[in-house]
Design a protein around this motif. Structure first.
Motif, PDB file in Angstrom:
ATOM      1  N   VAL A  80       1.067  -1.305   0.479  1.00  0.00           N
ATOM      2  CA  VAL A  80      -0.275   0.217   0.065  1.00  0.00           C
ATOM      3  C   VAL A  80       1.117   1.040  -0.197  1.00  0.00           C
ATOM      4  O   VAL A  80       0.716   1.765  -0.805  1.00  0.00           O
ATOM      5  N   ARG A  81       1.731   1.258   0.889  1.00  0.00           N
ATOM      6  CA  ARG A  81       2.808   2.097   0.243  1.00  0.00           C
ATOM      7  C   ARG A  81       3.813   2.471  -0.757  1.00  0.00           C
ATOM      8  O   ARG A  81       3.656   3.864  -0.994  1.00  0.00           O
ATOM      9  N   ALA A  82       3.683   2.106  -1.041  1.00  0.00           N
ATOM     10  CA  ALA A  82       4.184   2.148  -2.292  1.00  0.00           C
ATOM     11  C   ALA A  82       3.507   2.202  -3.466  1.00  0.00           C
ATOM     12  O   ALA A  82       4.288   3.325  -4.147  1.00  0.00           O
ATOM     13  N   ALA A  83       2.557   1.392  -3.665  1.00  0.00           N
ATOM     14  CA  ALA A  83       1.263   2.447  -4.241  1.00  0.00           C
ATOM     15  C   ALA A  83       0.977   3.931  -3.795  1.00  0.00           C
ATOM     16  O   ALA A  83       0.669   4.291  -5.005  1.00  0.00           O
ATOM     17  N   VAL A  84       0.409   4.495  -2.843  1.00  0.00           N
ATOM     18  CA  VAL A  84       1.066   5.767  -2.573  1.00  0.00           C
ATOM     19  C   VAL A  84       1.271   6.426  -3.090  1.00  0.00           C
ATOM     20  O   VAL A  84       1.857   7.724  -3.555  1.00  0.00           O
ATOM     21  N   ASP A  85       3.296   5.794  -2.819  1.00  0.00           N
ATOM     22  CA  ASP A  85       4.642   6.771  -3.191  1.00  0.00           C
ATOM     23  C   ASP A  85       3.862   6.973  -4.960  1.00  0.00           C
ATOM     24  O   ASP A  85       4.713   8.493  -5.269  1.00  0.00           O
ATOM     25  N   TRP A  86       3.849   6.009  -5.571  1.00  0.00           N
ATOM     26  CA  TRP A  86       4.015   5.994  -6.920  1.00  0.00           C
ATOM     27  C   TRP A  86       3.483   7.241  -7.445  1.00  0.00           C
ATOM     28  O   TRP A  86       3.115   7.208  -8.361  1.00  0.00           O
ATOM     29  N   LEU A  87       1.722   6.844  -6.875  1.00  0.00           N
ATOM     30  CA  LEU A  87       0.362   7.547  -7.065  1.00  0.00           C
ATOM     31  C   LEU A  87       0.610   9.487  -6.910  1.00  0.00           C
ATOM     32  O   LEU A  87       1.041   9.991  -7.802  1.00  0.00           O
ATOM     33  N   ARG A  88       1.511   9.462  -5.761  1.00  0.00           N
ATOM     34  CA  ARG A  88       2.100  11.093  -5.117  1.00  0.00           C
ATOM     35  C   ARG A  88       2.996  11.394  -5.896  1.00  0.00           C
ATOM     36  O   ARG A  88       2.930  12.246  -6.779  1.00  0.00           O
ATOM     37  N   ALA A  89       4.252  10.421  -7.019  1.00  0.00           N
ATOM     38  CA  ALA A  89       5.193  10.415  -7.649  1.00  0.00           C
ATOM     39  C   ALA A  89       4.860  10.907  -8.894  1.00  0.00           C
ATOM     40  O   ALA A  89       5.131  11.642  -9.932  1.00  0.00           O
ATOM     41  N   ALA A  90       3.316  10.454  -9.240  1.00  0.00           N
ATOM     42  CA  ALA A  90       3.102  10.425 -10.587  1.00  0.00           C
ATOM     43  C   ALA A  90       1.835  12.270 -10.409  1.00  0.00           C
ATOM     44  O   ALA A  90       0.972  12.211 -11.438  1.00  0.00           O
ATOM     45  N   GLY A  91       1.782  12.750  -9.592  1.00  0.00           N
ATOM     46  CA  GLY A  91       1.168  13.944  -9.841  1.00  0.00           C
ATOM     47  C   GLY A  91      -0.628  14.189  -9.001  1.00  0.00           C
ATOM     48  O   GLY A  91      -0.925  14.707  -8.434  1.00  0.00           O
ATOM     49  N   ALA A  92      -0.882  13.040  -8.540  1.00  0.00           N
ATOM     50  CA  ALA A  92      -2.395  12.285  -7.966  1.00  0.00           C
ATOM     51  C   ALA A  92      -1.819  12.961  -6.200  1.00  0.00           C
ATOM     52  O   ALA A  92      -0.855  12.617  -5.730  1.00  0.00           O
ATOM     53  N   GLU A  93      -2.623  12.608  -5.908  1.00  0.00           N
ATOM     54  CA  GLU A  93      -3.701  12.408  -4.611  1.00  0.00           C
ATOM     55  C   GLU A  93      -3.782  11.578  -4.338  1.00  0.00           C
ATOM     56  O   GLU A  93      -5.572  11.688  -3.824  1.00  0.00           O
ATOM     57  N   PRO A  94      -3.696  10.646  -3.437  1.00  0.00           N
ATOM     58  CA  PRO A  94      -4.024   9.679  -2.629  1.00  0.00           C
ATOM     59  C   PRO A  94      -4.471   9.548  -1.841  1.00  0.00           C
ATOM     60  O   PRO A  94      -3.699  10.365  -1.046  1.00  0.00           O
ATOM     61  N   PHE A  95      -5.432   8.263  -1.059  1.00  0.00           N
ATOM     62  CA  PHE A  95      -6.084   8.501  -0.133  1.00  0.00           C
ATOM     63  C   PHE A  95      -6.557   6.503   0.473  1.00  0.00           C
ATOM     64  O   PHE A  95      -6.795   6.630  -1.125  1.00  0.00           O
ATOM     65  N   VAL A  96      -6.314   6.618   1.460  1.00  0.00           N
ATOM     66  CA  VAL A  96      -6.534   5.043   1.383  1.00  0.00           C
ATOM     67  C   VAL A  96      -8.083   4.927   1.960  1.00  0.00           C
ATOM     68  O   VAL A  96      -8.322   5.371   3.147  1.00  0.00           O
ATOM     69  N   VAL A  97      -9.273   3.467   1.485  1.00  0.00           N
ATOM     70  CA  VAL A  97      -9.941   3.349   2.309  1.00  0.00           C
ATOM     71  C   VAL A  97     -10.523   1.682   2.382  1.00  0.00           C
ATOM     72  O   VAL A  97      -9.694   0.902   2.137  1.00  0.00           O
ATOM     73  N   PRO A  98     -10.530   1.841   3.878  1.00  0.00           N
ATOM     74  CA  PRO A  98     -11.170   0.409   4.134  1.00  0.00           C
ATOM     75  C   PRO A  98     -12.139   0.113   3.300  1.00  0.00           C
ATOM     76  O   PRO A  98     -12.736   0.161   2.474  1.00  0.00           O
TER      77      PRO A  98
END
Length: 449
Positions: A80-98
């Motif tokens: 999940v951290r890898a996905a969040v970091d990748w998305l942020r590097a791509a310019g997105a604003e990620p958030f986690v949902v249960p």
């Protein structure tokens, strides 16, 4: 569950009275030898590399929901951290949902707590955790069943699924536990999970596939990071499944791979299986039915193997937050486990799962302590000569490759190339009535409170 103190109980002595000559044999630690187990050494890097094909699909400033479920996946936080970091590097604003259906007592706070228990926090994954039980209905299945979708995910610009792909505990088909399930049931929240389970187990697989396709048709699902684990419950691979491969051939191929790598007990027939711990972080049914060889969906065992006459389970994992759904797969428990149960959380989850879930949540026989529970299981196993008792102990159904076994099984293990002795013989329980330690001269994994 209050009011279940074992003080003054007498069943233990009554059971001992039935077999005054009965002595449970000592147990010896053994382990399965697993050469050449496929293992991903850097799941973070593997997840980031897998996401590369999505680069053109993520626009700057896009709010992307990343799913996190309720299972104890070994590298869940890392992926999940890898996905969040990748998305942020791509310019997105990620958030986690249960994405866990009715788990956590079917409340937003309860689901946040479950994620925290699995190590998924805003600090550990590097983005906000947003939770709600509200849903929107995106369509209907051919039989009229509504397809619910998490309201926060529905408002996002995109959704990235993260989940482990593995065989389901209730049914088998081209798509079981994995990306389609976390999309259709996990992100369906309580309402969606209840709607899809209402048709019963025979129709569940098809309902999951159909509901997932309804959501995918909305065009917001970027794809899914599929985690495949090996028989040691470590990551074997992290792969991206494109949106059009979810609930389709690409996910089916990963399911087949996961099934071939799944850990199972090394014995097909047991008199007694002692399970130290169960919980929702271990399996949707608390204990994986594929390991136990019993399902009880229709009130009867539904697996050909393994065949286990009696099962005792001795505590509920902290990460379950009192949810003991699946407890009915056991035959006997110590009173201590009874004190750990949150009936509301257990029953909400069980009833959402339909008749099978309700049956699996029936209360087993309750005895004073670990020793009494094991003795009861041995007594009900049907083994007349206890010197021939085929008893095995495991920490949980995620760990079927490390066992403690009685001499009858140790003799069999000694003749097999895939099993080795990993310690010395010792009593299964100690003088206090608690399960003994797993390591020589150590109480690590002892199950003591």
């Amino acid at each position: 569950m209050s009011g279940s103190s074992a003080a003054g109980w007498g069943p233990f002595e009554a059971i001992r009275g039935l077999r005054p000559d009965g002595v449970i044999p000592q147990v010896t630690p053994i382990r399965r030898l697993l050469p050449d187990v496929p293992t991903e050494q850097d799941p973070y890097a593997a997840a980031q590399a897998a996401l590369a094909p999505l680069a053109s699909a993520v626009r700057p400033g896009a709010r992307i929901a990343v799913t996190a479920g309720s299972r104890g996946i070994h590298d869940l936080v890392v992926v999940v951290r890898a996905a969040v970091d990748w998305l942020r590097a791509a310019g997105a604003e990620p958030f986690v949902v249960p994405a866990m259906g009715s788990h956590g007592g079917a409340t937003a706070d309860g689901q946040r707590e479950m994620l925290a228990g699995l190590g998924v926090t805003a600090e550990s994954v590097g983005c906000p955790i947003e939770a709600t039980m509200e849903t929107v209905v995106l369509g209907n299945l051919p039989d009229g069943t509504p397809v619910h979708h998490d309201a926060l995910a529905a408002k996002a610009d995109g959704v990235l699924l993260v989940n482990r792909v593995k065989p389901h505990t209730d049914f088998h088909g081209p798509v079981e536990s994995g990306l389609a399930k976390i999309l259709a049931i996990g992100l369906g929240n309580h309402a969606g999970a209840a709607a899809l389970h209402a048709g019963g187990i025979p129709s569940l697989g098809g309902a999951i596939e159909a509901a997932a396709r309804v959501v995918i048709a909305q065009g917001k699902i970027l794809g899914g990071l599929a985690i495949v684990e090996n028989m040691l419950e470590r990551t074997a691979a992290v792969e991206l499944v494109a949106a059009d491969g979810i609930a389709d051939a690409a996910e089916t191929a990963l399911l087949q791979r996961a099934g071939s790598l799944m850990g199972r007990l090394p014995f097909d027939e047991l008199d007694v299986l002692v399970v130290d711990e169960m919980g929702k972080d271990k399996s949707g049914t608390g204990m994986d039915t594929n390991v136990l060889g019993r399902c009880w969906v229709h009130g009867i065992p539904e697996f050909e193997s393994p065949s286990i006459a009696a099962i005792s389970v001795h505590r509920l994992s902290a990460a379950s937050h009192g949810n003991a759904s699946g407890l009915g797969l056991a035959d006997v428990i110590p009173a201590r486990l009874l004190e750990q149960i949150d009936l509301r959380a257990s029953y909400v989850n069980a009833l959402t799962s339909g008749a099978g879930g309700a049956r699996r949540s029936r209360l087993p026989m309750v005895l004073e302590d670990d020793a009494a529970a094991v003795l009861a299981a041995v007594t009900m196993s049907g083994r007349r000569d206890w010197s021939e008792l085929r008893l095995a102990r495991i920490r949980d159904t995620l760990s079927p490759n490390e066992l403690m076994v009685t001499p009858a099984l140790l003799t069999e293990a000694a003749e097999r190339f895939d099993l080795e002795i990993a310690g010395t013989a010792r009593d299964l329980t100690d003088a206090s009535g608690s399960l003994g330690g797993w390591q020589d001269d150590d109480d690590v994994g002892s199950g003591k409170e």
